[in-house]
Scaffold this motif. Structure first.
Motif: not given
Length: 376
Positions: A350-358
């Protein structure tokens, strides 16, 4: 015969007036300057009363000044300042962490000066968490090395010097000025340790934005400048410093996106332009951001035969990497999913999903790096 490093000492603390922290007799004056500082009061109004500071700005600032004058009216020593800081620290730990743990504190002796050299992930919180562990275990807090790039505002300098910070003159220009600044700093470290005051200093200038904790040998060469002046062999002088590596681990880094954005800009555009008060924003972000669990590990005093700073840096890194506490995030980022509880894996996802893809690969690499270093 090598000279005893403790024989030659600097006794006049005013030799270090430009860089040393405030003494007890300077506390009251510094507090009054802070209360009168409009930028300082304005910053409090902005972060604590943002909805009111625009409409009733002058009134809010006046009330803040009155409150601080009352709250700080009896503060007249460095110890009282630190106890005041401790109350805020306790609130911050309760509201932004899932707990702070320590290891290695039992190996430290009360009244002895240590030179703590730690990995560097957060501008203000790294030394703050070191101090919290020392304070809550009945040990004296450290004097904190801080770069003058963080002290561009007078109120910042006042706050830091009240909290036992001393200044590293990174802005020194030219070989002669830099040599003078580093010689003064090296002598101040020696003076502090000989007086039983412990020191905190980062293993390199600037935070490890990529998660790779590596000691800069230049820092260690600076340590030795006073020993070289006294004609003490490198190895003998280093042993006298009571040098203890410290590993600080954050389950979640509140600045992971900001760090990744800087790394991304450098990788794609070749440069990153830092805004004027970005360091202050990073400090605030670190304090108010959620950190999950935090662990601070104090290592063993560095002993051994070292001919030069590079060998010493390797020994320090070995302890920092070995003592780094790995959280599930680190293992997941390194692909070691079998060792992680499913609930922890879901939280990290969930934390990583909130980080911009690039930026995701950079953030994953940041969390994975301590695992790779530990397994080397």
């Amino acid at each position: 015969m090598p000279q005893d490093p403790k024989i030659v000492m600097v006794s006049d603390t005013d030799l270090f007036k430009d860089i040393r922290p405030y003494r007890d007799d300077e506390v009251a004056g510094a507090i009054q300057r802070l209360i009168r500082d409009d930028e300082f009061i304005g910053a409090i109004a902005k972060y604590r009363f943002s909805t009111l500071s625009g409409i009733g700005g002058p009134l809010v600032k006046a009330l803040i000044r009155l409150y601080l004058s009352w709250r700080w009216r009896k503060l007249d020593s460095v110890r009282q300042i630190q106890l005041e800081v401790a109350t805020y620290m306790e609130k911050m730990i309760k509201s932004t962490t899932s707990g702070v743990t320590y290891s290695g504190l039992d190996k430290l002796k009360p009244g002895e000066g240590y030179l703590f050299i730690s990995n560097h992930r957060d501008i203000a919180l790294d030394p703050a968490f070191v101090n919290w562990g020392l304070h809550t275990n009945g040990l004296d807090t450290v004097r904190i090395a801080i770069g003058d790039n963080l002290l561009r505002k007078p109120c910042a300098a006042e706050l830091m010097k009240l909290n036992k910070s001393f200044i590293v003159k990174r802005s020194a220009k030219g070989p002669r000025e830099m040599m003078k600044a580093f010689s003064e700093l090296s002598a101040y470290l020696r003076h502090s340790l000989d007086d039983g005051h412990s020191i905190w200093i980062a293993q390199k200038e600037g935070r490890a934005k990529d998660g790779n904790d590596k000691t800069d040998p230049a820092i260690l060469k600076m340590f030795y400048m006073e020993g070289k002046r006294q004609k003490i062999p490198f190895d003998d002088y280093i042993k006298s410093l009571n040098l203890v590596p410290v590993s600080i681990s954050y389950e979640y880094d509140p600045g992971d996106v900001a760090k990744a954005r800087e790394l991304y800009a450098k990788a794609t555009h070749g440069a990153y332009e830092k805004s004027e008060f970005e360091d202050v924003q990073s400090i605030v972000q670190g304090i108010v951001g959620q950190k999950g669990r935090v662990h601070v590990s104090f290592g063993e005093p560095v002993r051994g035969e070292f001919d030069n700073a590079d060998q010493l840096a390797t020994a320090i890194d070995r302890q920092i990497h070995a003592n780094y506490h790995l959280f599930p995030n680190n293992l997941l980022a390194a692909g070691q999913t079998a060792q992680v509880d499913p609930a922890a894996a879901e939280a990290f996802e969930l934390h990583m999903a909130r980080i911009p893809a690039e930026l995701r690969d950079l953030v994953l690499s940041m969390y994975a790096c301590p695992v790779l270093n530990k397994n080397q």
